[in-house]
Structure formats: structure tokens, C-alpha cells
Design a protein around this motif. Structure first.
Motif, PDB file in Angstrom:
ATOM      1  N   SER A  97       2.704 -27.845  -8.642  1.00  0.00           N
ATOM      2  CA  SER A  97       2.549 -27.076  -9.874  1.00  0.00           C
ATOM      3  C   SER A  97       1.514 -25.973  -9.665  1.00  0.00           C
ATOM      4  O   SER A  97       0.474 -26.191  -9.038  1.00  0.00           O
ATOM      5  N   GLY A  98       1.810 -24.791 -10.186  1.00  0.00           N
ATOM      6  CA  GLY A  98       0.920 -23.651 -10.043  1.00  0.00           C
ATOM      7  C   GLY A  98       1.709 -22.367 -10.102  1.00  0.00           C
ATOM      8  O   GLY A  98       2.748 -22.282 -10.763  1.00  0.00           O
ATOM      9  N   VAL A  99       1.241 -21.347  -9.397  1.00  0.00           N
ATOM     10  CA  VAL A  99       1.916 -20.051  -9.336  1.00  0.00           C
ATOM     11  C   VAL A  99       2.445 -19.844  -7.917  1.00  0.00           C
ATOM     12  O   VAL A  99       1.659 -19.725  -6.959  1.00  0.00           O
ATOM     13  N   TYR A 100       3.764 -19.799  -7.779  1.00  0.00           N
ATOM     14  CA  TYR A 100       4.401 -19.589  -6.474  1.00  0.00           C
ATOM     15  C   TYR A 100       4.301 -18.114  -6.110  1.00  0.00           C
ATOM     16  O   TYR A 100       4.659 -17.237  -6.890  1.00  0.00           O
ATOM     17  N   VAL A 101       3.797 -17.834  -4.913  1.00  0.00           N
ATOM     18  CA  VAL A 101       3.650 -16.457  -4.449  1.00  0.00           C
ATOM     19  C   VAL A 101       4.990 -15.970  -3.926  1.00  0.00           C
ATOM     20  O   VAL A 101       5.461 -16.395  -2.858  1.00  0.00           O
ATOM     21  N   VAL A 161       1.179 -21.477  -2.927  1.00  0.00           N
ATOM     22  CA  VAL A 161       1.119 -21.780  -4.355  1.00  0.00           C
ATOM     23  C   VAL A 161      -0.339 -21.710  -4.791  1.00  0.00           C
ATOM     24  O   VAL A 161      -1.192 -22.430  -4.264  1.00  0.00           O
ATOM     25  N   ILE A 162      -0.630 -20.817  -5.743  1.00  0.00           N
ATOM     26  CA  ILE A 162      -1.995 -20.683  -6.268  1.00  0.00           C
ATOM     27  C   ILE A 162      -2.224 -21.765  -7.310  1.00  0.00           C
ATOM     28  O   ILE A 162      -1.492 -21.855  -8.300  1.00  0.00           O
ATOM     29  N   THR A 163      -3.245 -22.604  -7.096  1.00  0.00           N
ATOM     30  CA  THR A 163      -3.536 -23.716  -8.006  1.00  0.00           C
ATOM     31  C   THR A 163      -4.907 -23.622  -8.653  1.00  0.00           C
ATOM     32  O   THR A 163      -5.228 -24.396  -9.555  1.00  0.00           O
ATOM     33  N   THR A 197      -7.876 -21.018  -4.905  1.00  0.00           N
ATOM     34  CA  THR A 197      -7.367 -22.213  -4.222  1.00  0.00           C
ATOM     35  C   THR A 197      -5.853 -22.112  -4.102  1.00  0.00           C
ATOM     36  O   THR A 197      -5.156 -21.814  -5.081  1.00  0.00           O
ATOM     37  N   VAL A 198      -5.333 -22.361  -2.905  1.00  0.00           N
ATOM     38  CA  VAL A 198      -3.896 -22.281  -2.652  1.00  0.00           C
ATOM     39  C   VAL A 198      -3.415 -23.556  -1.975  1.00  0.00           C
ATOM     40  O   VAL A 198      -4.179 -24.246  -1.300  1.00  0.00           O
ATOM     41  N   GLY A 240      -2.996  -8.923  -6.176  1.00  0.00           N
ATOM     42  CA  GLY A 240      -2.084  -8.250  -5.261  1.00  0.00           C
ATOM     43  C   GLY A 240      -0.896  -9.104  -4.873  1.00  0.00           C
ATOM     44  O   GLY A 240      -0.417  -9.046  -3.741  1.00  0.00           O
ATOM     45  N   ILE A 241      -0.408  -9.916  -5.825  1.00  0.00           N
ATOM     46  CA  ILE A 241       0.774 -10.745  -5.547  1.00  0.00           C
ATOM     47  C   ILE A 241       1.743 -10.643  -6.722  1.00  0.00           C
ATOM     48  O   ILE A 241       1.360 -10.279  -7.831  1.00  0.00           O
ATOM     49  N   SER A 242       3.002 -10.941  -6.460  1.00  0.00           N
ATOM     50  CA  SER A 242       3.941 -11.218  -7.541  1.00  0.00           C
ATOM     51  C   SER A 242       4.256 -12.702  -7.465  1.00  0.00           C
ATOM     52  O   SER A 242       4.331 -13.274  -6.370  1.00  0.00           O
ATOM     53  N   GLY A 243       4.400 -13.347  -8.625  1.00  0.00           N
ATOM     54  CA  GLY A 243       4.556 -14.796  -8.597  1.00  0.00           C
ATOM     55  C   GLY A 243       5.381 -15.349  -9.726  1.00  0.00           C
ATOM     56  O   GLY A 243       5.736 -14.634 -10.680  1.00  0.00           O
ATOM     57  N   LEU A 244       5.670 -16.628  -9.616  1.00  0.00           N
ATOM     58  CA  LEU A 244       6.455 -17.346 -10.609  1.00  0.00           C
ATOM     59  C   LEU A 244       5.780 -18.679 -10.918  1.00  0.00           C
ATOM     60  O   LEU A 244       5.155 -19.289 -10.042  1.00  0.00           O
TER      61      LEU A 244
END
Length: 471
Positions: free
Chosen positions: A374-378, A397-399, A428-429, A356-360
């Protein structure tokens, strides 16, 4: 092509025969009774007697010397032979007592290694459906895509089994994006396989074949690989690469260890490898031919032990004989963790899930400029989604996802294909704090249905990048 060959030297012991003259207890010479000889005849007799006595003394001394030397040398030869036997036995035990190995060689013949290790190597076929541009879109007439089935091949190594599954380690890039996986064994029988666990950061994966699906005949012909110590490798040591080169079936190449502890940066042109920008992994460099299809196969030492997982080769017309393998000693703990994960299959279309997120993806340049981990920025959170209910917010940030490290958005989307809607996972965030620092927190997120998240995307009151998708 440079060929490394072990020279065998045969030690030959010279054998000596020693003869000792018998010792007598009587006088050295018995003279017959009679008149005493004088003059020249007497002098001649004296000379003959002196020469005879000298010869006897010399022979005794020489015989004694030779006997002494023989006594001293004898135990040394026995000791050396015993030591050699002990070392050979230990070496053969470590090499799983490979049949046909001769102790005087010091190492195994390549043919012996191939015969013993090949039952532990499998060929892996990855079938997937990918969206590609249609013919007209290449000329600017519409941007629609069409699905097309693709097939790729690689190799794997049998590393163990549990009560219900045969476990095989390979490269992550061999099995990623697979809709179906199959494993072919030494007897040319092919069985369906499932993903057991993956570690994209180290380019590793473990797949599993149900034991109940494998015939008794196949089980009698396959074997679990013997794992060696890659930390003890020396530059110049001979190695053997075994794998499914070009998808033609198992083949064997040989070479040497060109270097150890090699690292490859993001600007290195390497085929089929992955690197973590924060900590570059190390590799074994070899000149043994590693071609497409060899990925996931075994790099073996001359004891028949797997010391590396073939992973990459240099992609350049200026380079020749530079292949790379993942050292077993570096990743043995990771492989054991993957072996104990839950076996998963891709979920059906009606069970697809979403956080349920959009990320980069936060790449190296963004990390260095803005200090974002480093990871996925929400970029945004869908209201009412699993992420929203768990407390995930924009800027996090999802790691990590279910115990697996996340460094880019592609890894997250790949994992979601194996988790159905309604399942609860640990995510983990990294949460932004004061002074540009981040704190880590693990949240329990119940995954929602993918289509529901997509339908509510526009309900979010936050500004979103139109190119972002909901994950």
C-alpha cells in the motif's frame, strides 16, 4: 431518546440512646426493723422483690448487649466513611478538581462538566479554494473549471502549549485542503491557526495558534483539557459530547457508551472517518448525538476527562444513535508526536514543490491481486528531478514522506503544499526484490520547483499514463 441517569442513594444511620441503671454496692433491699411479716403479706413482698430483681437483671443485660453492639458497629461506620472520603478525593484529583462537584453524587452533573470542559473546546473554520465545473460543462459544453471558495467547520480540543504556541487536536478531515484555518474560543474570539502535524491514517491533526496573537483576556478564559483513560470505559457508562454542531457554536449532548473497540470497514457508510485497509482502527461507539461540526470535539466521561475525539456517525436513514469517537488511549502517543512537529503554513504559488514522479494509489484490490504494498506506485520519474537524483525508480512504492505514512496519492499532494522547493526531505520507499518481496529504504530527496517538473514531463522516455500528474 433514552436518558441515562445515576440514582443516588442516601444512607441514614439510626441513632440509639442507651440508658444504664446505676450500680450500687449495698444490699438489694433494706428492710426496716420490726416484726417479721408472715402469711399472705409476706408472700406478696417476696413476689414483688423477685420481680424487681428480675427487672434489674434484665435491664443490665440488655444495656450491656446494646453497648457491645454499639461498640462493634461504631468503628465500622468510621472506617467506611474514611474510605469513601479517600475514594472521592482521588476521583476529584483525577477529574482536575472540578468546581461544584458534590462527593455524595459519585459522579459529576452534566452541567458541571459542560461548565468546566467548554473552555477547552474550540470551533475550527476551514476555508479553501476548490476547482468546480462551470454551469455549461454540466451539459457537455466544455470541460473548464472555475475556482470557488468553500468553508467548512469542525471542533477541536486544547491539549497543551509550548513556549510560543497553543496546541489543539482535531480530526484530519476537519483541516485537510485548508488554505486558511481559524480557531474560535469560549469568549467568541477568533484567531488564525496553522497546521502543526497530521496523521490521515488515524484521522488526526494538531493545529497551533501563536501565543503572541492571543489576548490576555482570552488566555484567562480558556483551559487545557484533562485527558482520561479510555481503556477503562464500560458499556453503559454515561458520556457527554461537546462540540461545534452544525457550526452554530458549542453545544452539549449526552448518552452512553454503546460499545468499545468497534471497527469500521471500507464498505461501512460512515460520515467523516478514515480507515487503514491493512489494520482497521478501533472506535468508541456512543448514542450521544454527534452531528456535522462535532468532528474533532470531545467525548467526556463523568469525571470531566476527555476519553475520545468525536469523529463519525452512521449515514443511513435506517440507523439512529450510532456515533463514533477515537479513543484517547489508542492515539495518545500519536498526538504527542504531532504536537512536537514543525508548524507549517501553505507555501506560495512560486514556492510550490515537486518530487518529480507520476504515481498511482495502490488500493486494497491491487494489493491483494498483485501483492504490491500500500502506498503510491511510481509510474515514472522525471529526468533530472529530485526523485531521479535520489535514486527513485519506476516500480518503487512511496510509503512515507518526512516521517508521515503515505497510503494514497492525495496524502502526498496535501503534504507537498507545505514544503517549498529546495527543501530536503526523507522519503521512504519499498523496492521490489526477488520472489515478489519488497525491501524498505529511506532516501533524501531535494524537492524541485513544481512548474519545472511539469515542463519536463514529456522529456521522459518512459511510457506514462496521460491521466497522471507530476508530484
Amino acid at each position: 431518546m433514552f436518558e441515562y441517569q445515576n440514582n443516588n442513594y442516601e444512607n441514614r444511620n439510626q441513632m440509639y440512646d442507651y440508658y444504664q441503671m446505676p450500680e450500687t454496692g449495698g444490699p438489694a433491699c433494706n428492710r426496716p426493723s420490726g416484726p417479721k411479716k408472715t402469711g399472705k403479706a409476706g408472700k406478696l413482698v417476696k413476689k414483688i422483690g423477685a420481680i424487681t430483681l428480675s427487672a434489674a437483671l434484665f435491664g443490665s443485660v440488655a444495656a450491656g448487649s446494646f453497648q457491645a453492639v454499639n461498640t462493634l458497629i461504631g468503628p465500622t461506620e468510621t472506617s467506611d466513611n474514611t474510605a469513601a472520603t479517600e475514594n472521592t478525593s482521588a476521583s476529584l484529583l483525577k477529574a482536575a478538581a472540578i468546581p461544584g462537584a458534590a462527593s455524595e453524587k459519585g459522579s459529576l452533573d452534566v452541567s458541571d462538566i459542560a461548565e468546566t470542559v467548554m473552555p477547552s473546546i474550540v470551533s475550527i473554520t476551514n476555508k479553501s479554494v476548490q476547482e468546480i465545473q462551470n454551469y455549461f460543462s454540466m451539459f457537455g459544453y466544455g470541460g473548464q473549471t472555475i475556482p470557488q471558495e468553500t468553508e467548512s467547520r469542525g471542533s477541536g480540543i486544547i491539549i497543551g502549549k509550548n513556549d510560543t504556541e497553543l496546541l489543539i487536536v482535531t480530526n484530519n478531515h476537519v483541516i485537510e485542503n485548508a488554505d486558511t484555518l481559524s480557531a474560535g474560543f469560549i469568549d467568541n474570539q477568533v484567531y488564525e491557526a496553522n497546521v502543526k502535524g497530521t496523521d490521515p491514517a488515524n484521522d488526526l491533526a494538531v493545529i497551533a495558534v501563536p501565543l503572541e496573537s492571543i489576548s490576555a483576556d482570552t488566555m484567562s478564559q480558556i483551559a487545557v483539557a484533562s485527558i482520561g483513560d479510555s481503556d477503562s470505559l464500560k458499556v453503559g457508562e454515561q458520556v457527554v459530547a461537546i462540540g461545534n454542531a452544525l457550526g452554530y457554536g458549542q453545544s452539549v449532548t449526552t448518552g452512553i457508551v454503546s460499545a468499545t473497540n468497534r471497527t469500521m470497514g471500507s464498505n461501512t457508510q460512515v460520515v467523516n472517518t478514515s480507515a487503514d485497509g491493512s489494520a482497521l482502527p478501533t472506535y468508541i461507539q456512543t448514542d450521544a448525538a454527534i452531528n456535522p461540526g462535532n468532528s474533532g470535539g470531545a467525548l467526556v466521561n463523568m469525571k470531566g476527562e476527555v476519553i475520545g475525539i468525536n469523529s463519525a456517525k452512521m449515514a443511513s436513514t435506517e440507523v439512529e444513535g450510532m456515533g463514533y469517537a477515537i479513543p484517547m488511549s489508542r492515539v495518545s502517543d500519536i498526538i504527542e508526536t504531532l504536537m512536537n512537529e514543525t508548524t507549517r503554513t501553505k507555501v506560495s504559488a512560486d514556492q510550490k514543490s515537486s518530487i518529480g514522479i507520476s504515481g498511482l494509489t495502490v488500493n486494497e484490490s491491487v494489493n491483494s491481486i498483485y501483492g504490491i504494498p500500500s502506498g503510491v506506485y511510481v509510474a515514472s520519474v522525471t529526468p533530472g528531478s529530485g526523485a531521479d537524483k535520489a535514486g527513485i525508480k519506476k516500480g518503487y512504492v512511496i510509503t512515507g514522506f518526512d516521517g508521515k505514512t503515505i497510503t494514497q496519492i492525495q496524502e502526498l499532494t496535501e503534504l507537498l503544499q507545505y514544503y517549498p522547493a529546495g527543501e530536503t526531505v526523507e522519503i521512504t520507499v519499498k523496492i521490489p526484490a526477488t520472489g515478489g518481496t519488497y525491501t524498505e529504504k529511506t532516501l533524501s530527496v531535494t524537492l524541485g520547483a513544481a512548474e519545472n517538473s511539469n515542463n519536463t514531463q514529456t522529456e521522459s522516455g518512459q511510457q506514462e499514463d496521460k491521466n497522471n500528474s507530476i508530484y
